[in-house]
Design a protein around this motif. Sequence first.
Motif, short mmCIF file in Angstrom:
data_model
loop_
_atom_site.label_atom_id
_atom_site.label_comp_id
_atom_site.label_asym_id
_atom_site.label_seq_id
_atom_site.Cartn_x
_atom_site.Cartn_y
_atom_site.Cartn_z
N GLU A 137 0.83 -1.21 0.00
CA GLU A 137 0.00 0.00 0.00
C GLU A 137 0.86 1.25 0.00
O GLU A 137 0.51 2.25 -0.64
N ALA A 138 1.98 1.23 0.69
CA ALA A 138 2.90 2.37 0.69
C ALA A 138 3.46 2.59 -0.72
O ALA A 138 3.61 3.74 -1.17
N TYR A 139 3.75 1.50 -1.43
CA TYR A 139 4.20 1.61 -2.83
C TYR A 139 3.10 2.21 -3.71
O TYR A 139 3.37 3.08 -4.53
N ARG A 140 1.89 1.74 -3.52
CA ARG A 140 0.78 2.27 -4.33
C ARG A 140 0.61 3.77 -4.10
O ARG A 140 0.40 4.52 -5.05
N GLU A 141 0.70 4.18 -2.86
CA GLU A 141 0.56 5.59 -2.53
C GLU A 141 1.74 6.39 -3.09
O GLU A 141 1.55 7.44 -3.70
N ALA A 142 2.95 5.90 -2.91
CA ALA A 142 4.15 6.62 -3.35
C ALA A 142 4.21 6.77 -4.88
O ALA A 142 4.70 7.79 -5.39
N PHE A 143 3.71 5.78 -5.60
CA PHE A 143 3.83 5.77 -7.06
C PHE A 143 2.49 5.92 -7.77
O PHE A 143 2.29 5.40 -8.87
N ASN A 144 1.56 6.66 -7.12
CA ASN A 144 0.29 7.03 -7.75
C ASN A 144 -0.43 5.81 -8.34
O ASN A 144 -0.82 5.81 -9.50
N GLN A 145 -0.58 4.79 -7.50
CA GLN A 145 -1.26 3.55 -7.91
C GLN A 145 -0.59 2.89 -9.12
O GLN A 145 -1.23 2.26 -9.94
N PHE A 146 0.71 3.09 -9.23
CA PHE A 146 1.51 2.53 -10.32
C PHE A 146 1.10 3.04 -11.69
O PHE A 146 1.13 2.33 -12.69
N ASP A 147 0.72 4.31 -11.73
CA ASP A 147 0.46 4.98 -13.01
C ASP A 147 1.79 5.05 -13.76
O ASP A 147 2.74 5.70 -13.32
N ILE A 148 1.86 4.38 -14.89
CA ILE A 148 3.12 4.22 -15.62
C ILE A 148 3.65 5.56 -16.10
O ILE A 148 4.85 5.86 -15.92
N SER A 149 2.81 6.38 -16.71
CA SER A 149 3.26 7.69 -17.21
C SER A 149 3.73 8.58 -16.06
O SER A 149 4.75 9.27 -16.18
N TYR A 150 3.00 8.57 -14.97
CA TYR A 150 3.39 9.35 -13.78
C TYR A 150 4.78 8.92 -13.31
O TYR A 150 5.64 9.76 -13.04
N CYS A 151 4.98 7.62 -13.19
CA CYS A 151 6.26 7.10 -12.68
C CYS A 151 7.42 7.43 -13.62
O CYS A 151 8.52 7.72 -13.17
N ALA A 152 7.16 7.41 -14.92
CA ALA A 152 8.22 7.73 -15.89
C ALA A 152 8.66 9.18 -15.80
O ALA A 152 9.78 9.52 -16.17
N GLN A 153 7.78 10.05 -15.29
CA GLN A 153 8.09 11.49 -15.23
C GLN A 153 8.60 11.95 -13.87
O GLN A 153 8.84 13.15 -13.69
N LEU A 154 8.79 11.06 -12.95
CA LEU A 154 9.28 11.45 -11.63
C LEU A 154 10.68 12.05 -11.73
O LEU A 154 11.54 11.51 -12.43
N LYS B 202 16.69 0.64 -6.26
CA LYS B 202 15.36 0.07 -6.50
C LYS B 202 14.34 1.17 -6.76
O LYS B 202 13.48 1.03 -7.62
N ILE B 203 14.45 2.27 -6.03
CA ILE B 203 13.51 3.38 -6.22
C ILE B 203 13.71 4.00 -7.60
O ILE B 203 12.74 4.26 -8.32
N ARG B 204 14.95 4.21 -8.01
CA ARG B 204 15.21 4.77 -9.35
C ARG B 204 14.73 3.82 -10.45
O ARG B 204 14.33 4.26 -11.52
N SER B 205 14.79 2.52 -10.17
CA SER B 205 14.37 1.55 -11.18
C SER B 205 12.88 1.68 -11.51
O SER B 205 12.46 1.31 -12.60
N VAL B 206 12.10 2.21 -10.59
CA VAL B 206 10.67 2.41 -10.86
C VAL B 206 10.52 3.38 -12.04
O VAL B 206 9.76 3.13 -12.98
N ARG B 207 11.28 4.47 -12.01
CA ARG B 207 11.22 5.46 -13.09
C ARG B 207 11.75 4.87 -14.40
O ARG B 207 11.11 4.98 -15.44
#
Length: 192
Positions: free
Chosen positions: A55-72, A92-97
């Motif tokens: 749940e913390a991941y979902r909150e931190a990464f906007n429910q895993f919105d791919i476009s959102y994560c790519a623009q972090l 690991k955090i950078r790998s999300v982007r």
Amino acid sequence: MESSCSWASLNECMRLYHDTEWCRPSHDDRYLFEMLVLEGAQAGLSWSIVLNKREAYREAFNQFDISYCAQLSDSDLERIKTDSGIIKNMLKIRSVRSNASAVLAVQRAFGSFSNYLWSFVDHRPIISHWTDEREVPAESELSRKLSKDLKKRGFKFVGPVIVYSYLQAIGIVDDHKISCPFHTRNRSEKNR
């Protein structure tokens, strides 16, 4: 018939994941991205730790919105590391982007991330018939092949062992024991 695969009895979170998600085919790109992030986050840790932080991941990464994560931005990632309840490993955090950007490129090339992933198995899941959990491999020829291709496309935290777990998570591989009520065959028989 046994109630489930033994690893699922570790805690309620693991049981729920096992019973409702693990080895169930998914074609939803957002879910496929979520599981890619979570499997990468697990590297060197237990799956139970990752599920407890989901749940913390979902909150931190906007429910895993791919476009959102790519623009972090780098500062966004630093803020997420500091302020959220996720695993604090900066690689690991950078790998999300970077993985979000790679997913977007795959979507452009293949129409969807799902099309790309499922093309490796001709869009049909691999249904194993294990009688003992010790038979389940840590990696396979498929996970090595997909890992190599993902790395070529710029994905991070996608070694063959992580990718094998990922294939299970998204249902491309069903590694439930044959006696488990959640094995594909047993779920199918319940629906007859």
